[in-house]
Enzyme design. Sequence first.
Site, PDB file in Angstrom:
ATOM      1  N   GLN A 100       0.917  -1.238   0.059  1.00 43.57           N
ATOM      2  CA  GLN A 100       0.136   0.045   0.074  1.00 43.57           C
ATOM      3  C   GLN A 100       1.079   1.232  -0.076  1.00 43.57           C
ATOM      4  O   GLN A 100       1.504   1.525   0.989  1.00 43.57           O
ATOM      5  CB  GLN A 100      -0.823  -0.037   1.252  1.00 43.57           C
ATOM      6  N   SER A 126      12.120   2.538   1.497  1.00 48.09           N
ATOM      7  CA  SER A 126      11.666   4.002   0.948  1.00 48.09           C
ATOM      8  C   SER A 126      12.266   5.023   1.592  1.00 48.09           C
ATOM      9  O   SER A 126      12.651   5.036   2.931  1.00 48.09           O
ATOM     10  CB  SER A 126      10.103   4.041   1.083  1.00 48.09           C
ATOM     11  N   GLU A 149      10.871   7.555   2.784  1.00 48.28           N
ATOM     12  CA  GLU A 149       9.856   7.972   3.538  1.00 48.28           C
ATOM     13  C   GLU A 149      10.403   7.655   4.890  1.00 48.28           C
ATOM     14  O   GLU A 149       9.939   8.044   5.871  1.00 48.28           O
ATOM     15  CB  GLU A 149       8.640   7.354   3.471  1.00 48.28           C
ATOM     16  N   TYR A 175       2.475   4.778   6.786  1.00 49.91           N
ATOM     17  CA  TYR A 175       3.268   4.258   5.665  1.00 49.91           C
ATOM     18  C   TYR A 175       4.905   3.906   6.025  1.00 49.91           C
ATOM     19  O   TYR A 175       5.736   3.060   5.657  1.00 49.91           O
ATOM     20  CB  TYR A 175       3.038   4.981   4.456  1.00 49.91           C
TER      21      TYR A 175
HETATM   22  P1  NAP Z   1       2.398   1.134  -6.866  1.00 52.17           P
HETATM   23  O1  NAP Z   1       2.374   1.864  -8.202  1.00 52.17           O
HETATM   24  O2  NAP Z   1       1.539   1.655  -5.927  1.00 52.17           O
HETATM   25  O3  NAP Z   1       2.325  -0.307  -7.088  1.00 52.17           O
HETATM   26  C1  NAP Z   1       1.949  -1.036  -5.935  1.00 52.17           C
HETATM   27  C2  NAP Z   1       1.808  -2.596  -6.145  1.00 52.17           C
HETATM   28  O4  NAP Z   1       1.398  -3.359  -5.148  1.00 52.17           O
HETATM   29  C3  NAP Z   1       0.511  -2.803  -7.318  1.00 52.17           C
HETATM   30  O5  NAP Z   1       0.794  -3.777  -8.234  1.00 52.17           O
HETATM   31  C4  NAP Z   1      -0.453  -3.301  -6.344  1.00 52.17           C
HETATM   32  O6  NAP Z   1      -1.632  -4.192  -6.870  1.00 52.17           O
HETATM   33  C5  NAP Z   1       0.371  -3.984  -5.493  1.00 52.17           C
HETATM   34  N1  NAP Z   1      -0.098  -4.617  -4.199  1.00 52.17           N
HETATM   35  C6  NAP Z   1      -0.781  -3.594  -3.351  1.00 52.17           C
HETATM   36  N2  NAP Z   1      -1.291  -4.591  -2.145  1.00 52.17           N
HETATM   37  C7  NAP Z   1      -1.037  -5.782  -2.396  1.00 52.17           C
HETATM   38  C8  NAP Z   1      -1.285  -7.056  -1.562  1.00 52.17           C
HETATM   39  N3  NAP Z   1      -1.905  -6.969  -0.585  1.00 52.17           N
HETATM   40  N4  NAP Z   1      -0.746  -8.168  -2.549  1.00 52.17           N
HETATM   41  C9  NAP Z   1      -0.183  -8.256  -3.505  1.00 52.17           C
HETATM   42  N5  NAP Z   1       0.095  -6.936  -4.417  1.00 52.17           N
HETATM   43  C10 NAP Z   1      -0.197  -5.839  -3.919  1.00 52.17           C
HETATM   44  O7  NAP Z   1       3.864   1.468  -6.385  1.00 52.17           O
HETATM   45  P2  NAP Z   1       5.377   1.705  -6.874  1.00 52.17           P
HETATM   46  O8  NAP Z   1       5.588   3.308  -7.071  1.00 52.17           O
HETATM   47  O9  NAP Z   1       5.416   0.855  -8.352  1.00 52.17           O
HETATM   48  O10 NAP Z   1       6.392   1.467  -5.924  1.00 52.17           O
HETATM   49  C11 NAP Z   1       6.877   0.343  -5.950  1.00 52.17           C
HETATM   50  C12 NAP Z   1       7.283  -0.205  -4.600  1.00 52.17           C
HETATM   51  O11 NAP Z   1       8.373   0.421  -3.990  1.00 52.17           O
HETATM   52  C13 NAP Z   1       6.217  -0.172  -3.220  1.00 52.17           C
HETATM   53  O12 NAP Z   1       6.589  -0.930  -2.170  1.00 52.17           O
HETATM   54  C14 NAP Z   1       6.455   1.363  -2.719  1.00 52.17           C
HETATM   55  O13 NAP Z   1       6.140   1.589  -1.525  1.00 52.17           O
HETATM   56  C15 NAP Z   1       8.060   1.446  -3.036  1.00 52.17           C
HETATM   57  N6  NAP Z   1       8.622   2.697  -3.127  1.00 52.17           N
HETATM   58  C16 NAP Z   1       8.120   3.420  -3.974  1.00 52.17           C
HETATM   59  C17 NAP Z   1       8.874   4.735  -4.328  1.00 52.17           C
HETATM   60  C18 NAP Z   1       8.339   5.460  -5.493  1.00 52.17           C
HETATM   61  O14 NAP Z   1       8.871   6.824  -5.494  1.00 52.17           O
HETATM   62  N7  NAP Z   1       7.580   5.325  -6.660  1.00 52.17           N
HETATM   63  C19 NAP Z   1       9.881   5.015  -3.605  1.00 52.17           C
HETATM   64  C20 NAP Z   1      10.548   4.170  -2.666  1.00 52.17           C
HETATM   65  C21 NAP Z   1       9.685   2.798  -2.384  1.00 52.17           C
HETATM   66  P3  NAP Z   1      -2.793  -3.642  -7.553  1.00 52.17           P
HETATM   67  O15 NAP Z   1      -2.421  -2.861  -8.930  1.00 52.17           O
HETATM   68  O16 NAP Z   1      -3.793  -4.556  -7.630  1.00 52.17           O
HETATM   69  O17 NAP Z   1      -3.176  -2.103  -6.660  1.00 52.17           O
HETATM   70  O1  G4F Z   2       3.821  12.519  -4.527  1.00 50.18           O
HETATM   71  P1  G4F Z   2       3.372  12.277  -3.272  1.00 50.18           P
HETATM   72  O2  G4F Z   2       2.248  11.747  -2.606  1.00 50.18           O
HETATM   73  O3  G4F Z   2       4.869  11.266  -2.726  1.00 50.18           O
HETATM   74  P2  G4F Z   2       5.401  10.941  -1.329  1.00 50.18           P
HETATM   75  O4  G4F Z   2       4.542  11.213  -0.140  1.00 50.18           O
HETATM   76  O5  G4F Z   2       6.799  11.375  -1.211  1.00 50.18           O
HETATM   77  O6  G4F Z   2       5.589   9.376  -1.144  1.00 50.18           O
HETATM   78  C1  G4F Z   2       5.995   8.890  -2.568  1.00 50.18           C
HETATM   79  O7  G4F Z   2       7.711   8.686  -2.378  1.00 50.18           O
HETATM   80  C2  G4F Z   2       7.908   7.735  -1.570  1.00 50.18           C
HETATM   81  C3  G4F Z   2       9.588   7.836  -1.337  1.00 50.18           C
HETATM   82  O8  G4F Z   2       9.985   9.025  -0.563  1.00 50.18           O
HETATM   83  C4  G4F Z   2       7.508   6.414  -1.584  1.00 50.18           C
HETATM   84  F1  G4F Z   2       7.916   5.683  -0.626  1.00 50.18           F
HETATM   85  C5  G4F Z   2       5.825   6.362  -1.402  1.00 50.18           C
HETATM   86  O9  G4F Z   2       5.462   5.034  -1.937  1.00 50.18           O
HETATM   87  C6  G4F Z   2       5.525   7.491  -2.670  1.00 50.18           C
HETATM   88  O10 G4F Z   2       5.653   6.756  -3.842  1.00 50.18           O
HETATM   89  O11 G4F Z   2       3.959  13.545  -2.275  1.00 50.18           O
HETATM   90  C7  G4F Z   2       5.038  14.627  -2.326  1.00 50.18           C
HETATM   91  C8  G4F Z   2       4.952  15.430  -1.781  1.00 50.18           C
HETATM   92  C9  G4F Z   2       4.381  15.504  -0.477  1.00 50.18           C
HETATM   93  O12 G4F Z   2       5.241  16.288   0.562  1.00 50.18           O
HETATM   94  C10 G4F Z   2       3.078  15.942  -0.208  1.00 50.18           C
HETATM   95  O13 G4F Z   2       2.478  16.581   1.088  1.00 50.18           O
HETATM   96  O14 G4F Z   2       4.074  16.389  -2.392  1.00 50.18           O
HETATM   97  C11 G4F Z   2       3.166  17.099  -1.473  1.00 50.18           C
HETATM   98  N1  G4F Z   2       1.681  17.583  -2.074  1.00 50.18           N
HETATM   99  C12 G4F Z   2       1.293  18.697  -2.103  1.00 50.18           C
HETATM  100  N2  G4F Z   2       0.089  18.504  -2.803  1.00 50.18           N
HETATM  101  C13 G4F Z   2       0.959  16.611  -2.577  1.00 50.18           C
HETATM  102  C14 G4F Z   2      -0.332  17.247  -2.909  1.00 50.18           C
HETATM  103  N3  G4F Z   2       1.053  15.232  -2.697  1.00 50.18           N
HETATM  104  C15 G4F Z   2      -0.143  14.699  -3.294  1.00 50.18           C
HETATM  105  N4  G4F Z   2      -0.063  13.275  -3.070  1.00 50.18           N
HETATM  106  N5  G4F Z   2      -1.208  15.350  -3.764  1.00 50.18           N
HETATM  107  C16 G4F Z   2      -1.273  16.743  -3.462  1.00 50.18           C
HETATM  108  O15 G4F Z   2      -2.232  17.208  -3.883  1.00 50.18           O
END
Ligand code: NAP
Ligand code: G4F
Length: 324
Positions: free
Chosen positions: A81, A123, A125, A147
Amino acid sequence: MPKALITGITGQDGSYLAELLLKQGYDVVGMVRRTSTVNFHRIAHIQNKVQIVLGDLLDQFSLVHILEEYQPDEVYNLAAQSFVPASWNQPVFTGEVTALGVTRMLDAIRIVNPNIRLYQASSSEMFGKVVEVPQRETTPFYPRSPYGAAKVYGHWITINYRESYGLHATSGILFNHESPRRGLEFVTRKISYHAALIKLGRADELRLGNLDARRDWGFAGDYVKAMWLMLQQDEPDDYVVATGETHSVVEFLEAAFGCVNLDWHDYVVQDPKFMRPAEVDLLVGDPSKAGKKLGWEPTVSFPALVEMMVQADIDLLEKGEKAL
Ligand code: NAP
Ligand code: G4F
């Protein structure tokens, strides 16, 4: 042919990683959870090249059975999530999937075949209210959301299974990475999509929360390469993956609206609904260990990333395709 299991293959990173592994000659198995409508839009173009299997991080036996049946050499645990605001609405669910889900996968590996290599998606985060700038592998954690706290658990349980059972379990501490496949609720894609909508006359405002937050934003296609490199190392370890640059939401707005020759001040409305109970104000990573040990470096600059996302959204809208 090496075999990899990807959990979260329908997500942003899962789709890029599946493409990369297929190019490297892997047999790719993607775990998906059951949904009432199919949500394979990010992997539609490679769906006939990967094997899809039903499973869920909430269901221990599904993980054991998948490992027994497919016998992967590598597991990339990307499922989570992953949306920070949703973790305040569903803190227990977030803990079950994003934290305990990691233990379920580690235990399945320990039971079925402890030689399987695991990548855990940790992450930035976890750094939350940062105690050091820039953040590196040794920086203490101070998570600011359910998270972030769940990811800290996932990170430490990965290290614990490495130390307790000798698993090749590696944790990638990835800073924010974006792309045209980013979910529409994340701030970068929300901005790129609205800049495109407004340019094409299909919207007249964009409602956002905190505009001062700063993030280290890179391109997701680069970051999945780092995941793969980590699992090719002889020893498991932890790595920060980042660009080393930080930009504010305002800077993202300036760049995105600049791509379509508009002034963001004319369209952006700050809405308390999008403010968080506790904010992460500043993230900027130090990727020097990944550079030295993995030979990894980012290839897409901040302006190029913003332009890629805005252009992709304009193309999508002009083709009349639904944004997903
Ligand atoms: P995302 O687009 O939200 O994808 C999350 C995936 O997890 C989706 O395929 C979702 O399936 C699946 N999933 C959720 N709950 C599940 C469950 N209970 N069992 C099996 N699958 C489940 O995330 P992302 O951006 O690709 O990120 C990939 C991973 O890296 C995540 O763990 C995220 O927390 C981590 N991460 C992301 C970032 C970033 O900036 N993108 C940075 C640091 C770490 P559905 O399609 O069915 O929802
Ligand atoms: O794009 P965000 O929702 O990403 P956030 O919270 O940094 O989390 C993402 O990056 C993490 C890695 O550091 C991952 F682990 C996590 O799974 C995810 O991929 O928000 C970025 C920033 C925040 O500070 C938020 O308060 O943008 C600010 N923001 C301002 N207005 C907003 C908004 N964020 C969202 N989502 N929506 C707004 O309207």
